[in-house]
Design an enzyme around this catalytic site. Structure first.
Site, PDB file in Angstrom:
ATOM      1  CB  CYS A  99      -6.323  29.561  21.340  1.00 53.99           C
ATOM      2  SG  CYS A  99      -5.346  28.459  22.399  1.00 53.99           S
ATOM      3  CG  ASP A 140       8.817  38.123  30.122  1.00 50.09           C
ATOM      4  OD1 ASP A 140       7.803  37.799  29.486  1.00 50.09           O
ATOM      5  OD2 ASP A 140       8.545  37.742  31.616  1.00 50.09           O
ATOM      6  N   GLY A 160       6.253  27.018  16.409  1.00 51.38           N
ATOM      7  CA  GLY A 160       6.705  28.122  15.396  1.00 51.38           C
ATOM      8  C   GLY A 160       5.480  27.699  14.371  1.00 51.38           C
ATOM      9  CB  SER A 161       2.716  26.367  13.453  1.00 52.72           C
ATOM     10  OG  SER A 161       1.975  26.765  14.135  1.00 52.72           O
TER      11      SER A 161
END
Length: 902
Positions: free
Chosen positions: A360, A274, A180-181
């Site tokens: 990432c 999903d 949630g950042s």
């Protein structure tokens, strides 16, 4: 020194608190993780992702620990005053430190983040522990993190939201949102300028009605000027935008709620689906004056963030397991899921809207290959364009996206083209290789660890030029599941070749390729598979964002989204890309008006009587769900029920607080099946209300929406409103509360007294000790009040305005703040750590033997602390922890119970 580990005072965690003494466990020797992996290094060395001469810097950066980084959260007017304290109080102290004759490097702002609201610190731990200024800085971080004003966030994770160009009023989707950042950043952007706009509206409203007007803070005044000609003014300054945050894992969805709750946004909806087959969200039909039939409308998004699950090899600086666990099969297995998520994101975006895709991972199979494949499936560059963001975020050092790359298969062989493996591709598919059609992939953004001392990251910003018809996955692009034995043998061979003990790594065969029962999984529609309940502890691989799951490549191949051969229309006709919920999910009523039901025959195994066009949802009680919870299926969520604007309980609130008629009265909601306000009343935005009401009992899994606005409690006097304003909802409603329930405070000394002393006495001569507010609180009626801390001039004045909840009980007064928030404010405003004085405890001890007839009156002094009854046992902050532990902690503790004792 505080105790670590949360042990109780006077206890002994090695003895278990009671019973015979046991031996203190011996600490195992710390072993430095081995940060080498031959395949990992070989693949990136030959890939050419760094310039000549950068090789040593690249790998040295990947092996170093990641710098600590944090961000000031909330609105600009809220975050900058906290940042100002850091810059003016703590940074000069740290800059004065010398270690071994060299000045210590103080925390520095991240150069490309707006308004210097993100910072990083590279000072080594052993230096941090030696000097007092760092201890003070640590205490500041602890208190502000607990208060939710500072959030730990990795630097590269902050980039994608900043490239989305979010404007006021936009509707935004975060498909893979937990923890949630990034969602928090999106919420802040959707609410951008709202505080200033509402202040401008209040200016005009109060001047017209002759009411007293609080002076604005300096930052708010500047923003009002900025928002005059541009801004979201359609709802009297309130943000009309929306953030829909989704995660496939139920527990991670609640982690997301906890992370974003501190922002108190009524414009947030959290769902649990999903992302590869996210269902379309129905909107209320438009009112038509003619006799034409009303067409269904489905929500299309202005912006979509797809921060997809990935192998995460860019996180090796903070996750040392990447070095031993990295396998080429990790990226190969996740590729189809990533493509499906990105395609689904593009389907749900408006023409002219943007999708930001990020990972990432540094692997082009998960990055450029996914972008190229998704664009090809959506009709090519004429339909979807990669935007050039080279001029965005000045100061961010980046590299261009790759146009050519090769692929390493599961066994470590490197292939330059699809032609080399076409005859025996194994798990490889054509889309993993560079595309045949020229695409400007160099417009993608790559961030490498050695460029600015960060993690590795990839971002691509795509613009949807026109409506699309997504192509089905071709046979060559699919990764079909192997049998359990074959998959296990491949996994053993791959891991053994990498020097890893396979016996300790391989799961049971059926975990690698679960046996199919009943209908073949590939014959089910995407929506049917989506509505097979997801157990909280058994979430599919796609929920584990940025983490490697050993079975990703086999499991995810069964999660193929089936795209129908029809165009998905713009917002007014957005239903064509809606997948069919069949069989119906628990509690769902199939809406036969949806376009996808037009020619759909009902399976023989489904009772056709459940297909109904009436407005009566299928009945299912909480007891029905209780068994499902025990069976590990989808947890039961209380329904969202909106209250009629003239509901008697709401009318009581309107009258007591003299709530302005300019404040919306049709957006109050409760979370229970009866639809009656029993304990709490929530408030949402208008669009959130329309979505929740229109999609009730349709199978959409809503987990959270709304800000808790009012909480019910006992009172000691008749005609006192039992509904107090909750801290979460206070910023939303305070400007519209009448003067009858407002207390104004202007002196810092007065507020300091209220923060330190809990439940000061008002009756008798007690009010005289309360300074400037004493007479006002003595005469005000019992119940909840709004304490407006006003801006002023002079040493004993405040530089910015803010509001706090206040409770006037029969004998006392109290700020309705948890103890952690009191301590944070004392440190922030007064730079002091002061023990709190709880008068209620003294009165309780004094009256514990009082006859029952008088006990009720004395207990009334306990009114008005949020979380009272629990805060006495709340987890205390141990400021002796080293700074690394503080920064690694999540922002904020679990919410305290919102009950005031009476």
């Amino acid at each position: 020194m505080g105790r670590r580990g949360g042990g109780k005072r006077g206890g002994d965690r090695w003895r278990g608190g009671k019973g015979p003494r046991t031996e203190r466990p011996q600490r195992a020797d710390y072993e430095e993780p081995i940060k080498t992996n031959e395949r990992f290094e070989d693949y990136y060395d030959q890939l050419g992702i760094y310039e000549d001469g950068e090789k040593e810097n690249f790998w040295a950066a990947l092996r170093r620990e990641l710098p600590n980084s944090f961000r000031f959260t909330g609105s600009k007017g809220h975050a900058i005053p906290v940042q100002k304290i850091l810059k003016e109080r703590y940074i000069p102290e740290i800059e004065s430190i010398e270690y071994n004759g060299v000045k210590v490097e103080a925390p520095t702002p991240i150069p490309w983040f707006p308004h210097q609201l993100a910072w990083q610190m590279t000072t080594p731990k052993h230096v941090v522990r030696k000097f007092t200024p760092f201890k003070s800085f640590q205490q500041f971080l602890v208190s502000e993190t607990c208060a939710g004003n500072i959030s730990r966030q990795e630097i590269v994770s902050m980039i994608p939201p900043l490239l989305m160009a979010i404007k006021p009023g936009m509707v935004v989707l975060d498909l893979c949102a937990a923890p949630g950042s990034k969602t928090a950043q999106l919420i802040e952007m959707v609410h951008g300028g709202e505080e200033a706009r509402i202040r401008k509206v209040i200016h005009d409203f109060k001047q017209d009605n002759g009411r007293e007007l609080s002076p604005d803070g300096e930052i708010t005044s500047e923003q009002i000027e900025e928002e005059k000609d541009q801004g979201d003014w359609s709802d009297q300054g309130r943000s009309t935008g929306l953030v829909v945050a989704n995660d496939v894992d139920y527990k991670r969805a609640h982690m997301l709620i906890h992370q974003t709750k501190r922002l108190n946004s009524p414009n947030l909806v959290v769902t649990n689906h999903d992302a590869t087959m996210y269902p379309s969200i129905k909107l209320p039909p438009e009112n038509r004056s003619d006799a034409k039939p009303v067409q269904n409308k489905y929500l299309k998004f202005d912006r979509v963030l797809a921060d997809v699950p990935c192998s995460g090899d860019g996180t090796s600086r903070k996750n040392a397991n990447v070095w031993k666990d990295w396998l080429p099969g990790n990226a190969i297995g996740l590729f189809p899921t990533q493509v499906r998520i990105l395609v689904r994101a593009l389907q749900m975006t408006k023409a002219g809207g943007r999708v930001t895709y990020s990972t990432c991972s540094m692997n082009p199979v998960e990055d450029e290959a996914v972008v190229a494949t998704a664009i090809e499936r959506c009709g090519g560059p004429s339909k979807v364009e990669i935007l050039d963001c080279k001029d965005e975020l000045p100061g961010l050092v980046r590299k261009q996206g790759l146009k050519n790359w090769n692929v390493m298969d599961r066994f470590g062989s490197i292939h330059d083209s699809w032609a080399q493996v076409q005859e025996n591709p194994g798990k490889l598919v054509e889309g993993m290789f560079p595309p045949k059609e020229a695409l400007p992939l160099e417009r993608c953004i790559r961030v490498y660890p050695h460029l600015q001392d960060t993690g590795g990251f990839f971002i691509a910003v795509l613009e949807k030029k026109a409506e699309i018809r997504a192509k089905p996955e071709s046979e060559s692009q699919r990764i079909e599941p192997k049998t359990s034995v074959v998959a296990a043998v491949d996994e053993i061979n791959a891991r053994s070749a990498n020097g890893i003990d396979s016996a300790s790594r391989i799961e049971a065969l059926d975990d690698i390729a679960p046996p199919q029962t009943g209908e073949d999984a590939e014959s089910l529609t995407a929506a049917a598979r989506q509505n097979q309940e997801i157990a909280p502890n058994e979430a599919p691989v796609s929920a584990r964002k940025h983490e490697l799951d050993d079975q990703a490549d086999t499991y995810m191949s069964t999660k193929r989204i089936k795209v129908r051969d029809e165009v998905d229309e713009a917002a007014p006709r957005g239903g064509e890309d809606r997948e069919v919920h069949w069989p119906p999910p628990p509690g769902a009523q199939l809406d036969v008006s949806r376009p996808e039901f037009a020619d759909l025959p009902a399976p023989d195994s489904v009772d056709k009587t459940i297909i109904q066009a009436s407005n009566e949802p299928l009945k299912q009680t909480a007891e029905d769900y209780k068994g499902k919870r025990n069976a590990g299926q989808q947890p039961f969520e209380e329904p969202f029920k909106y209250l009629a604007p003239d509901h008697p309980e709401l009318q009581t609130i309107y009258d007591f607080y003299n709530l302005s008629s300019h404040f919306p009265r049709d957006r109050f909601m409760v979370r229970n099946a009866t639809g009656n306000p029993v304990k709490s009343i929530y408030y949402t935005s208008a669009l959130a209300r329309d979505i929740l009401t229109t999609n009730e009992a349709t199978g959409l899994k809503f987990v959270h929406c709304g800000v808790k606005m009012f909480v019910k409690q006992d009172v000691q006097k008749e005609n006192t409103c039992r509904w107090r304003i909750q801290t979460d909802g206070l910023p939303v409603v305070e400007a519209w509360v009448g003067e009858e329930r407002v207390v104004r405070l202007r002196k810092t000394s007065t507020l300091k007294g209220l923060l330190v002393e809990m439940f000061p006495k008002v009756t008798g001569d007690g009010w005289r000790e309360l300074g400037e507010i004493g007479e006002r609180v003595r005469n005000i009626d019992l119940g909840c009040c709004v304490l407006r801390v006003e801006k002023g001039e002079g040493e004993d004045a405040f530089s910015e305005r803010f509001v706090l909840p206040l409770w006037r009980s029969l004998h006392s007064l109290n700020l309705m703040l948890p103890k952690e928030d009191r301590k944070a404010m004392l440190l922030r405003l007064y730079n002091e750590i002061i023990p709190l004085q709880d008068n209620s405890k003294a009165r309780f001890e004094r009256n514990r033997d009082t006859p029952s007839g008088n006990a009720q009156n004395t207990s009334s002094d306990l009114d008005g602390e949020e979380g009272s009854g629990q805060l006495g046992n709340a987890k205390t902050t141990d400021t002796s922890h080293d700074l690394q532990a503080v920064l690694d902690a999540t922002s904020g503790e679990e919410d305290n119970m919102e009950v005031a004792v009476s």
